[in-house]
Design an enzyme around this catalytic site. Structure first.
Site, PDB file in Angstrom:
ATOM      1  N   HIS A  79      -1.252   0.137   0.926  1.00 31.94           N
ATOM      2  CA  HIS A  79      -2.263   0.062   1.993  1.00 31.94           C
ATOM      3  C   HIS A  79      -3.564  -0.512   1.434  1.00 31.94           C
ATOM      4  O   HIS A  79      -4.218  -1.340   2.083  1.00 31.94           O
ATOM      5  CB  HIS A  79      -2.593   1.464   2.542  1.00 31.94           C
ATOM      6  CG  HIS A  79      -1.454   2.163   3.205  1.00 31.94           C
ATOM      7  ND1 HIS A  79      -0.928   3.347   2.740  1.00 31.94           N
ATOM      8  CD2 HIS A  79      -0.759   1.846   4.326  1.00 31.94           C
ATOM      9  CE1 HIS A  79       0.038   3.747   3.540  1.00 31.94           C
ATOM     10  NE2 HIS A  79       0.176   2.855   4.506  1.00 31.94           N
TER      11      HIS A  79
ATOM     12  N   GLY B 213       2.475  -5.025   5.736  1.00 32.35           N
ATOM     13  CA  GLY B 213       3.075  -5.082   4.394  1.00 32.35           C
ATOM     14  C   GLY B 213       4.502  -5.601   4.445  1.00 32.35           C
ATOM     15  O   GLY B 213       5.259  -5.279   5.365  1.00 32.35           O
TER      16      GLY B 213
ATOM     17  N   SER C 227       5.262   3.803  -1.257  1.00 27.75           N
ATOM     18  CA  SER C 227       5.463   4.221   0.129  1.00 27.75           C
ATOM     19  C   SER C 227       4.933   5.647   0.264  1.00 27.75           C
ATOM     20  O   SER C 227       4.999   6.429  -0.691  1.00 27.75           O
ATOM     21  CB  SER C 227       6.966   4.203   0.432  1.00 27.75           C
ATOM     22  OG  SER C 227       7.254   5.019   1.537  1.00 27.75           O
TER      23      SER C 227
END
Ligand code: PAF
Length: 281
Positions: free
Chosen positions: A36, A146, A184
């Site tokens: 992120h 992403g 993740s």
């Protein structure tokens, strides 16, 4: 940095903006990680104004999935956003995103039923719906996604094009840990042994990539070789390992020069996905 919880207030703030101001938007479900942050960093560089959403979207979780247990470290997420120079964090209350009587959903047909869609019915409908709402609320110039969620990115690009959303979509590379595991939010469910084990996914993707780049076009054989690499490490259940066409996610054939090698697995109860785009010589 402003934290806004109401779609109406954010919408009013952003739709009245001067035309010249470029707005970048990074949608997230929080539990922010290096992946992120790479999107946020890029969006910060390329825009005058940056909006990040943090919303664990109930519409994209199935009845037996991890909605309740999904990590929500909001304090830490807000601190990371502040440090990264985010202008607005949109942290909506679920009842304001899905008020009583909500019945309108966006479905990107066909693409949503393949790969992850086959084992997560309704998942991409939930993603497409919430992202449509975000695009209407924020009106960004650029949407940052992403590559780790390759199918999601393909579906959202299709939706943006089909529904004429006036937004550019940028897909940024996957960030990986030292052993190749794609970062993740769900990696938080894994213990250290499982993290080490999950490194084999990157190994299997790379082996498939190597064979394809080397001119091998027997995709079934490549898939079975890659699956053997994963099977050699006990404790991973493969949901799918596929080689598909990048545009429509159909099975790749010899006409496709660029293909997507994609996988989904379970380690105990944790579902992991990863992929690699490969260009055939
Ligand atoms: O990729 C995610 O985190 C989510 O699917 C998204 C795009 C924020 C929509 O809820």
């Amino acid at each position: 940095m402003k934290i806004i919880r109401s779609p109406k207030i954010l919408n009013a703030l952003l739709t009245r903006r001067e035309r010249k101001i470029k707005v970048g938007f990074v949608p997230t479900m929080g539990a922010l990680h290096a992946g992120h942050l790479s999107l946020i960093e890029r969006a910060r560089k390329e825009n005058d104004f940056l909006v990040v959403s943090i919303f664990v979207n109930p519409a994209q979780f199935g009845p037996r999935e991890d909605l309740d247990k999904y990590p929500r470290p909001i304090k830490n997420d807000l601190a990371l956003c502040r440090k990264a120079g985010v202008d607005i964090v949109f942290f909506p209350e679920p009842r304001l995103m899905y008020p009583e009587g909500f019945t309108t959903y966006v479905t990107v047909e066909k693409l949503s039923d393949l790969l992850c869609g086959a084992s997560r019915p309704g998942h991409f409908r939930g993603v497409a719906t919430v992202v449509s709402k975000f695009l209407n609320i924020v009106s960004p110039d650029t949407l940052y996604l992403g590559q780790k969620d390759a199918q999601q990115a393909i579906i959202l690009k299709r939706m943006v094009s089909d529904l004429n959303f006036p937004v550019k979509v940028k897909v940024m590379p996957t960030v990986r840990s030292e052993n190749g595991l794609a970062v993740s939010s769900r990696n938080a469910y894994l213990n250290s042994r499982e993290i080490e084990l999950a490194g084999v996914l990157w190994e299997a993707l790379n082996r498939a990539g190597e064979l394809i780049r080397g001119g091998n076009m027997d995709y079934q054989k490549i898939i079975s070789e890659a699956r053997k690499i994963i099977a050699a490490r006990k404790g991973i259940a493969v949901d799918y390992f596929s080689i598909v066409n990048l545009d429509n996610l159909s099975r790749a054939d010899n006409k496709n020069r660029r293909v997507l090698v994609a996988l989904a697995v379970r380690i105990n109860k944790t579902r992991l996905i990863d992929n690699l785009i490969v260009c055939r010589r």
